[in-house]
Design an enzyme around this catalytic site. Sequence first.
Site, mmCIF file in Angstrom:
data_model
loop_
_atom_site.group_PDB
_atom_site.id
_atom_site.type_symbol
_atom_site.label_atom_id
_atom_site.label_comp_id
_atom_site.label_asym_id
_atom_site.label_seq_id
_atom_site.Cartn_x
_atom_site.Cartn_y
_atom_site.Cartn_z
ATOM 1 N N ALA A 65 8.880 2.412 -3.848
ATOM 2 C CA ALA A 65 9.940 2.712 -2.887
ATOM 3 C C ALA A 65 9.685 1.860 -1.651
ATOM 4 C CB ALA A 65 9.909 4.185 -2.539
ATOM 5 N N GLY A 108 7.243 4.101 -6.964
ATOM 6 C CA GLY A 108 8.589 4.290 -7.498
ATOM 7 C C GLY A 108 8.943 3.276 -8.574
ATOM 8 N N GLU A 111 7.600 4.689 -11.627
ATOM 9 C CA GLU A 111 8.430 5.873 -11.931
ATOM 10 C C GLU A 111 9.785 5.462 -12.503
ATOM 11 O OE1 GLU A 111 7.529 7.316 -7.873
ATOM 12 O OE2 GLU A 111 7.183 9.246 -8.838
ATOM 13 N N GLU A 131 0.638 5.913 -4.142
ATOM 14 C CA GLU A 131 1.203 6.605 -2.978
ATOM 15 C C GLU A 131 0.149 7.304 -2.134
ATOM 16 O OE1 GLU A 131 2.409 6.803 -6.079
ATOM 17 O OE2 GLU A 131 4.599 6.802 -6.082
HETATM 18 C C1 HXC Z 1 8.392 -2.445 1.310
HETATM 19 C C2 HXC Z 1 7.049 -4.064 0.366
HETATM 20 C C3 HXC Z 1 6.584 -3.158 -0.600
HETATM 21 C C4 HXC Z 1 7.095 -1.811 -0.564
HETATM 22 C C5 HXC Z 1 5.629 -5.059 -0.940
HETATM 23 N N1 HXC Z 1 6.435 -5.226 0.106
HETATM 24 N N2 HXC Z 1 5.695 -3.796 -1.403
HETATM 25 N N3 HXC Z 1 7.943 -3.705 1.302
HETATM 26 N N4 HXC Z 1 7.977 -1.510 0.415
HETATM 27 N N5 HXC Z 1 6.731 -0.883 -1.463
HETATM 28 C C6 HXC Z 1 6.660 -6.462 0.890
HETATM 29 C C7 HXC Z 1 5.464 -6.763 1.783
HETATM 30 O O1 HXC Z 1 5.534 -6.002 2.974
HETATM 31 C C8 HXC Z 1 5.654 -8.245 2.009
HETATM 32 O O2 HXC Z 1 6.678 -8.416 2.955
HETATM 33 C C9 HXC Z 1 6.212 -8.748 0.672
HETATM 34 O O3 HXC Z 1 6.744 -7.579 0.013
HETATM 35 C C10 HXC Z 1 5.133 -9.339 -0.219
HETATM 36 O O4 HXC Z 1 4.085 -8.389 -0.357
HETATM 37 P P1 HXC Z 1 2.543 -8.718 -0.063
HETATM 38 O O5 HXC Z 1 1.877 -7.430 0.248
HETATM 39 O O6 HXC Z 1 2.428 -9.816 0.936
HETATM 40 O O7 HXC Z 1 2.077 -9.279 -1.499
HETATM 41 P P2 HXC Z 1 0.629 -9.229 -2.150
HETATM 42 O O8 HXC Z 1 -0.419 -9.537 -1.129
HETATM 43 O O9 HXC Z 1 0.712 -10.067 -3.378
HETATM 44 O O10 HXC Z 1 0.410 -7.701 -2.581
HETATM 45 C C11 HXC Z 1 1.209 -7.146 -3.552
HETATM 46 C C12 HXC Z 1 1.056 -5.586 -3.569
HETATM 47 C C13 HXC Z 1 1.311 -5.044 -2.145
HETATM 48 C C14 HXC Z 1 -0.345 -5.223 -4.039
HETATM 49 C C15 HXC Z 1 2.074 -5.047 -4.594
HETATM 50 O O11 HXC Z 1 2.545 -5.599 -1.655
HETATM 51 C C16 HXC Z 1 1.392 -3.560 -2.078
HETATM 52 O O12 HXC Z 1 0.382 -2.873 -2.129
HETATM 53 N N6 HXC Z 1 2.603 -3.025 -1.939
HETATM 54 C C17 HXC Z 1 2.846 -1.612 -1.766
HETATM 55 C C18 HXC Z 1 2.673 -0.886 -3.063
HETATM 56 C C19 HXC Z 1 2.855 0.619 -2.884
HETATM 57 O O13 HXC Z 1 2.129 1.251 -2.123
HETATM 58 N N7 HXC Z 1 3.839 1.193 -3.557
HETATM 59 C C20 HXC Z 1 4.157 2.590 -3.440
HETATM 60 C C21 HXC Z 1 5.211 2.775 -2.402
HETATM 61 S S1 HXC Z 1 5.520 4.508 -2.101
HETATM 62 P P3 HXC Z 1 6.477 -9.383 4.244
HETATM 63 O O14 HXC Z 1 7.739 -9.184 5.025
HETATM 64 O O15 HXC Z 1 5.228 -8.935 4.922
HETATM 65 O O16 HXC Z 1 6.344 -10.756 3.625
HETATM 66 C C22 HXC Z 1 6.492 4.981 -3.375
HETATM 67 C C23 HXC Z 1 6.929 6.398 -3.294
HETATM 68 C C24 HXC Z 1 7.754 6.809 -4.483
HETATM 69 O O17 HXC Z 1 6.847 4.242 -4.217
HETATM 70 C C25 HXC Z 1 8.518 8.031 -4.225
HETATM 71 C C26 HXC Z 1 8.011 8.911 -3.138
HETATM 72 C C27 HXC Z 1 9.013 9.726 -2.471
#
Ligand code: HXC
Length: 257
Positions: A65, A108, A111, A131
């Site tokens: 998400a 997400g 999911e 998460e």
């Molecule tokens: C918003 C995101 C994002 C996310 C990545 N980006 N994941 N933006 N929401 N979930 C954006 C980053 O901010 C970045 O933007 C660009 O995408 C590239 O990501 P990087 O982090 O620079 O890439 P990398 O170093 O290769 O790392 C990849 C990654 C990391 C390991 C996947 O991006 C990451 O950990 N992402 C979050 C994963 C996560 O926690 N997902 C769960 C979300 S909560 P910029 O602008 O900086 O270039 C969820 C809840 C579900 O899903 C339902 C609950 C209600």
Amino acid sequence: MAFSTLLVETRGKVGLITVNRPQALNALNSELLAEMNEALDGFDRDPSIGCIVITGSERAFAAGADIKEMASLTYPGTYIDDFFAGWDRVAARRKPMIAAVAGFALGGGCELAMMCDFIIAADTAKFGQPEIKLGVMPGIGGSQRLTRLIGRAKAMEMCLTGRMMDAEEAERSGLVARVVPAGSLLEEAMKTAETIASMSLPIAMMTKEAIHRADEVSLSEGIRFERRVFHAMFATRDQKEGMAAFVEKRKPDFKNS
Ligand code: HXC
């Protein structure tokens, strides 16, 4: 219909949805959710569509998400809006859906893949429910679907540590149906979808419905449901056609009736 977060196309009897927010690793925001349901509504309405494939990019199916959109949300606000309820509509679709996953399928994203009827993964796929590292937990079915698919021990470990699982482990654990080389992911997923779409649509939909009942009811109730649906299939023309074609040693010509 033009979409800004998705690429949506029809290839024969298959509806293909490609998540397309490369700047955010395909993070799932509200606009994308609304567009996803709009695209799926279109495929539901189109009687020629027999299977749907949802995919992302080589780098990410979806990295979860959209954290930037969620960061400032509040409890009363998410409660009043029933935040994320639109994903229940995605999960409740009745036509067969395949997730074709390469790269990150996190939070997400994992999911969404599990909402589909099965997952075909590229050997580059990485699944996770990270998460907890953000101070939340899976919120669109992950705590339930992951547990049903891979069992409690692994689901607990994944959700409590936030670690990622590679494609090989995901296949071994029952999360994915099949792992294929990254270069042939879409081709393999489309081939599988075409096979499903070549079957009788009502029979495929009833089969999907029966398998999903297994998540909801006891074994004896599930078998009773299966028997009732099986009996009902004898009311279809496609059952007569399928069995006649076998006896006559020819290909069946299903008419979805
Ligand atoms: C918003 C995101 C994002 C996310 C990545 N980006 N994941 N933006 N929401 N979930 C954006 C980053 O901010 C970045 O933007 C660009 O995408 C590239 O990501 P990087 O982090 O620079 O890439 P990398 O170093 O290769 O790392 C990849 C990654 C990391 C390991 C996947 O991006 C990451 O950990 N992402 C979050 C994963 C996560 O926690 N997902 C769960 C979300 S909560 P910029 O602008 O900086 O270039 C969820 C809840 C579900 O899903 C339902 C609950 C209600």
